[in-house]
Design a protein around this motif. Sequence first.
Motif, PDB file in Angstrom:
ATOM      1  N   UNK A 107      -9.014   7.531  -4.975  1.00 39.69           N
ATOM      2  CA  UNK A 107      -8.137   8.671  -5.385  1.00 39.69           C
ATOM      3  C   UNK A 107      -6.448   8.376  -5.071  1.00 39.69           C
ATOM      4  N   UNK A 108      -6.204   7.811  -4.090  1.00 42.74           N
ATOM      5  CA  UNK A 108      -4.785   7.373  -4.078  1.00 42.74           C
ATOM      6  C   UNK A 108      -4.103   6.592  -5.310  1.00 42.74           C
ATOM      7  N   UNK A 109      -5.108   5.727  -5.879  1.00 39.61           N
ATOM      8  CA  UNK A 109      -4.769   4.867  -6.985  1.00 39.61           C
ATOM      9  C   UNK A 109      -4.236   6.003  -8.176  1.00 39.61           C
ATOM     10  N   UNK A 110      -4.951   6.889  -8.154  1.00 39.75           N
ATOM     11  CA  UNK A 110      -4.555   7.921  -9.535  1.00 39.75           C
ATOM     12  C   UNK A 110      -3.751   9.049  -8.955  1.00 39.75           C
ATOM     13  N   UNK A 111      -3.589   9.154  -7.778  1.00 32.55           N
ATOM     14  CA  UNK A 111      -2.815  10.370  -7.327  1.00 32.55           C
ATOM     15  C   UNK A 111      -1.222  10.271  -8.019  1.00 32.55           C
ATOM     16  N   UNK A 112      -0.584   9.060  -7.940  1.00 34.31           N
ATOM     17  CA  UNK A 112       0.754   8.992  -8.264  1.00 34.31           C
ATOM     18  C   UNK A 112       0.943   9.316 -10.027  1.00 34.31           C
ATOM     19  N   UNK A 127       6.588   1.759  -3.732  1.00 43.61           N
ATOM     20  CA  UNK A 127       5.405   2.512  -3.624  1.00 43.61           C
ATOM     21  C   UNK A 127       4.370   2.008  -4.666  1.00 43.61           C
ATOM     22  N   UNK A 128       4.723   1.686  -5.678  1.00 42.47           N
ATOM     23  CA  UNK A 128       3.875   1.226  -6.540  1.00 42.47           C
ATOM     24  C   UNK A 128       3.227  -0.272  -6.005  1.00 42.47           C
ATOM     25  N   UNK A 129       4.162  -0.908  -5.380  1.00 44.97           N
ATOM     26  CA  UNK A 129       3.733  -2.147  -4.736  1.00 44.97           C
ATOM     27  C   UNK A 129       2.702  -2.036  -3.838  1.00 44.97           C
ATOM     28  N   UNK A 130       2.956  -0.839  -2.918  1.00 49.12           N
ATOM     29  CA  UNK A 130       1.972  -0.445  -1.805  1.00 49.12           C
ATOM     30  C   UNK A 130       0.887  -0.144  -2.276  1.00 49.12           C
ATOM     31  N   UNK A 131       0.849   0.598  -3.257  1.00 46.20           N
ATOM     32  CA  UNK A 131      -0.701   1.190  -3.893  1.00 46.20           C
ATOM     33  C   UNK A 131      -1.355  -0.151  -4.331  1.00 46.20           C
ATOM     34  N   UNK A 132      -0.651  -0.884  -5.100  1.00 44.80           N
ATOM     35  CA  UNK A 132      -1.378  -1.974  -5.660  1.00 44.80           C
ATOM     36  C   UNK A 132      -2.002  -2.935  -4.415  1.00 44.80           C
ATOM     37  N   UNK A 133      -1.174  -3.224  -3.550  1.00 47.11           N
ATOM     38  CA  UNK A 133      -1.739  -3.920  -2.268  1.00 47.11           C
ATOM     39  C   UNK A 133      -3.072  -3.204  -1.711  1.00 47.11           C
ATOM     40  N   UNK A 134      -3.044  -1.914  -1.501  1.00 48.48           N
ATOM     41  CA  UNK A 134      -4.174  -1.109  -1.159  1.00 48.48           C
ATOM     42  C   UNK A 134      -5.494  -1.274  -2.113  1.00 48.48           C
ATOM     43  N   UNK A 135      -5.034  -1.213  -3.456  1.00 49.65           N
ATOM     44  CA  UNK A 135      -6.203  -1.411  -4.491  1.00 49.65           C
ATOM     45  C   UNK A 135      -6.727  -2.676  -4.351  1.00 49.65           C
ATOM     46  N   UNK A 279      -1.740  -2.673   5.326  1.00 50.16           N
ATOM     47  CA  UNK A 279      -0.300  -3.161   4.828  1.00 50.16           C
ATOM     48  C   UNK A 279       0.135  -2.043   3.637  1.00 50.16           C
ATOM     49  N   UNK A 280      -0.834  -1.699   2.873  1.00 51.72           N
ATOM     50  CA  UNK A 280      -0.250  -0.857   1.689  1.00 51.72           C
ATOM     51  C   UNK A 280       0.135   0.336   2.358  1.00 51.72           C
ATOM     52  N   UNK A 281      -0.472   0.959   3.339  1.00 48.32           N
ATOM     53  CA  UNK A 281      -0.093   2.359   3.848  1.00 48.32           C
ATOM     54  C   UNK A 281       1.404   2.360   4.715  1.00 48.32           C
ATOM     55  N   UNK A 282       1.478   1.171   5.418  1.00 44.28           N
ATOM     56  CA  UNK A 282       2.772   0.921   6.160  1.00 44.28           C
ATOM     57  C   UNK A 282       3.924   0.878   5.038  1.00 44.28           C
TER      58      UNK A 282
END
Length: 320
Positions: A107-112, A127-135, A279-282
């Motif tokens: 869900x967090x990938x689609x939220x933005x 933020x896009x980088x952070x979400x990419x790392x999380x994904x 790391x993505x969250x931080x």
Amino acid sequence: MFDDRPQQLLLGAAFIVLGELCFASMGVGIRIVSSELPNVMVVFGRNLIGLMLVAPWLLRHGIGDVKTKVPGLHLLRAAAGVAAMYCFFYAIAELPLAEAMLLKLTAPIFIPLIAIAWLHERVSGLLWVALGIGFAGVILILEPDPSQHWAGVSPVALIGLLGGVLAAVAKVTVRRLSRSEPTGRIVFYFALIAGSISTLPLFWGWQTPTPIALLWLLGIGIAATLGQLALTRGLSLAPASRMGAFGYFSVVFGAGYGWLFWGEPMTLTLVLGTLLIAAGGLLASRSRHVEPVLSPECAIPQRPASRSNRPSATEMPSSQ
């Protein structure tokens, strides 16, 4: 407008993490009770108990506290939420718990994307980088199998992924509702509408639960309602696009529960994926965010409900 102070963002993140712990605990109950009851019964039980838990708040504060000028948004949030629930509960019953929690956490990938298109939130490159790392962490843990159809993902996983998309819609709707609606009202309408929707499949899927199953359904409902309240509070403190990454903490909780109760292994890929997610969250917590620009149809006074109209922590029953 949100307060962008670090303390405010940290508090919002803490509520999100607490909510995800509640949802992971709910997942344990769903896994256990699903061996006895069909999915439609579990979803109905969760929503019925959630409504029962918010009923004392309604009785205490009276009908005036639940009057709303945005019934359509409440309906959208509940419909998307209950549809995501059907997908998510099915995935929990059929997949390892950590994997099921990961599919929910797409869900967090689609939220933005939804927040940009609907709420006109601007998000930074970081933020896009952070979400990419999380994904990337999610992909690492899922380990797609080339022998499977649909890009190496099983049909059950695809249902879980659809649940992630629907959950993103529900969460961004909460963000929109929080501009004018207090936390208790949002939770109440979700319980009321979702409970009504989940009643319909019982006409062909009813199964009388045993006393033990009833106790598990009670635990599921309590954990879910606590999670919804914490999630709603967290999203009311900070933008959805910044808080989404913290939902990844469900992976840690789900993996821990899976190992403790079912012996699901803590693999190297799980550990590395969790590190990427953390790391993505931080990074997301340190990214710069610009407040949403309202489109003409949204250009109405967005003053939050006054403090006197918002139920405080002491006003809400602790069981919620």
